[in-house]
Write an enzyme that holds these catalytic residues in place. Structure first.
Site, PDB file in Angstrom:
ATOM      1  CB  CYS A 141      73.472 -98.916 118.544  1.00  0.00           C
ATOM      2  SG  CYS A 141      73.491 -97.322 117.703  1.00  0.00           S
ATOM      3  CB  THR A 142      76.730 -97.615 122.254  1.00  0.00           C
ATOM      4  OG1 THR A 142      76.877 -99.028 122.377  1.00  0.00           O
ATOM      5  CG2 THR A 142      77.366 -96.928 123.464  1.00  0.00           C
TER       6      THR A 142
END
Length: 295
Positions: A175-176
């Site tokens: 994810c980010t």
């Protein structure tokens, strides 16, 4: 030049109202902008400041929540990346609505960016993005599965429908910044998946660490501030935001007849009502008149 600090840490916190007031006051005193979420399970957010003022706040957050022992990543922005400062008390710092997903008790195996390429190149590994559709539209790891979800709580339904511990024996998630896949790893372990990995520090740390000629990342990485996206080395990207549908804009989208600054893009133009279009035009005109950046 503004320095942007993206941070999170899963840690038990108490007396949240008092903590909220202390953090908010210190941020305002130091001209900090951005958003911080605090909950019984920890702290999460992205803030920005200039020089020593940002250092002051990071020191405070480390004292009250140990953020330097969690995930803390810095990047830069040529302009002020947020309009204001918000500190919010929430039930969760990343909403999943799954009490069994508790990273303070169980979590998957962290994988350093330097080891990530080898892991996701393994044909026996299911590589899974845990982000929302408007984020994956900007960039994704080559060969990864895009769950096409609109919000993180939908991730549970995707897992139930598409994955099984018997078929997907090795899972590698990203994810980010690391927070969503960390919580997702706790969820999957609680549901019988045994070998679960996640990218330590997230996409941002990977883009900061891995040279461009070795990168398996395709595109840019969506970020939750006015930069919209960042690329290799965390340099500011080329995407913008459509204020009609809040979806990222690619450079070519602005050359189409459906694009109207502050109003619409090819993705949403046909679905906007006349009332909505006029409201967006009025809003955009007001921002232009007052020279206030859109949030």
């Amino acid at each position: 030049m503004w320095t942007v600090a993206a941070l999170y840490r899963f840690v038990e916190l108490t007396d949240l109202a008092k903590l909220q007031a202390e953090i908010k006051a210190a941020c305002l005193d130091n001209d900090i902008c951005g958003t911080l979420l605090i909950a019984p399970e920890g702290i999460n957010g992205t803030i920005a400041g200039i020089g020593q003022k940002l250092d002051n706040i990071v020191a405070l957050l480390d004292r009250v929540a140990g953020v330097k022992s969690g995930e803390l990543k810095y990047s830069s922005s040529t302009g002020k990346p947020f309009l204001r400062m918000k500190v919010r008390v929430k039930k969760e710092i990343i909403t999943m609505a799954a009490p069994e997903a508790n990273p303070t008790k169980i979590v998957g195996t962290y994988v350093k960016p330097e080891d990530w390429n080898a892991l996701i190149a393994d044909p026996d590994v299911t590589v899974l993005d845990t982000r929302n559709d408007y984020e994956t539209a900007v960039g994704i790891f080559k060969g990864a599965i895009d769950p096409n979800i609109q919000k993180f709580t939908d991730f549970k339904d995707f897992v139930a429908k598409e994955l099984t511990p018997e078929k997907n024996k090795k899972i590698a998630m990203f994810c980010t910044g690391g927070i969503r896949c960390e919580k997702a790893s706790a969820y999957m372990l609680a549901h019988g998946f045994e070998e679960v990995y996640h990218l330590h520090g997230g996409i941002l740390k990977y883009l900061e660490t891995i040279p461009a000629d070795q990168s398996m990342w395709d595109g840019e990485c969506f970020v939750f501030d006015r930069r919209v996206a960042v690329g290799q080395g965390l340099a500011e990207g080329c995407h913008d935001i459509c204020y009609g549908c809040r979806f990222p804009l690619k450079p070519g989208d602005k050359d189409t007849a459906e694009y109207e600054e502050g109003v619409s893009c090819p993705r949403c133009h046909s679905s906007l009502t006349k009332h909505k279009i006029e409201a967006l035009r009025m809003r955009h005109a007001q921002f232009k008149r007052d020279e206030i950046p859109q949030a």
